[in-house]
Design a protein around this motif. Structure first.
Motif, PDB file in Angstrom:
ATOM      1  N   LEU A 150       5.438 -47.714  49.534  1.00 23.08           N
ATOM      2  CA  LEU A 150       4.492 -48.793  49.786  1.00 23.08           C
ATOM      3  C   LEU A 150       3.509 -48.403  50.894  1.00 23.08           C
ATOM      4  CD1 LEU A 150       3.471 -51.701  49.411  1.00 23.08           C
ATOM      5  CD2 LEU A 150       5.234 -52.404  51.047  1.00 23.08           C
ATOM      6  N   THR A 151       4.009 -47.788  51.934  1.00 18.62           N
ATOM      7  CA  THR A 151       3.155 -47.354  53.039  1.00 18.62           C
ATOM      8  C   THR A 151       2.134 -46.321  52.565  1.00 18.62           C
ATOM      9  OG1 THR A 151       4.930 -47.784  54.618  1.00 18.62           O
ATOM     10  CG2 THR A 151       3.155 -46.330  55.346  1.00 18.62           C
ATOM     11  N   ALA A 179       1.084 -45.883  49.483  1.00 18.76           N
ATOM     12  CA  ALA A 179       0.154 -46.549  48.566  1.00 18.76           C
ATOM     13  C   ALA A 179      -0.909 -47.324  49.348  1.00 18.76           C
ATOM     14  CB  ALA A 179       0.903 -47.482  47.622  1.00 18.76           C
ATOM     15  N   GLU A 180      -0.523 -47.967  50.441  1.00 19.70           N
ATOM     16  CA  GLU A 180      -1.490 -48.677  51.268  1.00 19.70           C
ATOM     17  C   GLU A 180      -2.486 -47.700  51.898  1.00 19.70           C
ATOM     18  OE1 GLU A 180       1.140 -50.795  53.870  1.00 19.70           O
ATOM     19  OE2 GLU A 180       1.276 -52.512  52.510  1.00 19.70           O
ATOM     20  N   HIS A 237      -4.885 -46.709  49.232  1.00 16.44           N
ATOM     21  CA  HIS A 237      -5.804 -47.817  48.979  1.00 16.44           C
ATOM     22  C   HIS A 237      -6.904 -47.826  50.039  1.00 16.44           C
ATOM     23  CE1 HIS A 237      -6.280 -52.443  48.260  1.00 16.44           C
ATOM     24  NE2 HIS A 237      -7.324 -51.759  47.850  1.00 16.44           N
ATOM     25  N   ALA A 238      -6.515 -47.642  51.308  1.00 16.40           N
ATOM     26  CA  ALA A 238      -7.507 -47.607  52.391  1.00 16.40           C
ATOM     27  C   ALA A 238      -8.443 -46.411  52.230  1.00 16.40           C
ATOM     28  CB  ALA A 238      -6.797 -47.560  53.743  1.00 16.40           C
ATOM     29  N   ARG A 254     -10.901 -47.248  49.460  1.00 15.86           N
ATOM     30  CA  ARG A 254     -11.890 -48.227  49.917  1.00 15.86           C
ATOM     31  C   ARG A 254     -12.899 -47.558  50.849  1.00 15.86           C
ATOM     32  NH1 ARG A 254      -9.556 -53.689  51.917  1.00 15.86           N
ATOM     33  NH2 ARG A 254      -9.204 -53.855  49.684  1.00 15.86           N
ATOM     34  N   CYS A 290       3.668 -39.928  47.540  1.00 15.86           N
ATOM     35  CA  CYS A 290       3.995 -41.140  46.781  1.00 15.86           C
ATOM     36  C   CYS A 290       4.814 -40.794  45.544  1.00 15.86           C
ATOM     37  CB  CYS A 290       2.709 -41.873  46.409  1.00 15.86           C
ATOM     38  SG  CYS A 290       2.972 -43.549  45.811  1.00 15.86           S
TER      39      CYS A 290
END
Length: 118
Positions: free
Chosen positions: A70-71, A73-74, A77-78, A81, A104
């Motif tokens: 999860l970390t 993946a975040e 995502h950042a 973006r 991941c």
């Protein structure tokens, strides 16, 4: 709400005049041994008493890997973006992004391997 920290210890510290937790929690090797013994992401053993000790350890590993996934993946995502909205000089290096994808994927493989009881 006053919760006990996950690494709190009821035992006295090595030196009564300091705030260090017990040696098993205040040394790198002590922490590593607890993690390998099945400590979950919250620093505590798997809470369910109706699972075998080996399955509890496996579930703790799955939980830690899932939180790591999860970390990552975040972070991805950042990075995406930032790639869309920032100037190129602020983008993460392609090698870093590729490394995050590999991390991941490796964590997902751990989850898939350990999620089933043997």
């Amino acid at each position: 709400m006053n919760q006990r920290p996950p690494y709190a210890s009821d035992t006295a510290s090595v030196n009564d005049d300091d705030d260090n937790p017990s040696p098993e929690l205040s040394t790198f090797l002590g922490c590593l041994k607890r993690i390998r013994a099945g400590e979950g992401a919250d620093g505590l053993p798997w809470p369910e008493a109706d699972v075998s000790p080996g399955h509890g350890v496996a579930l703790s590993r799955v939980e830690r890997a899932a939180i790591g996934m999860l970390t990552v993946a975040e972070m991805l995502h950042a990075a995406d973006r930032c790639r869309e909205m920032a100037t190129p000089d602020r983008h993460l290096d392609a090698g870093v992004v590729e490394g995050l994808f590999f991390a991941c994927r490796s964590l997902a493989e751990l989850v898939c391997r350990d999620v089933r009881a043997e």
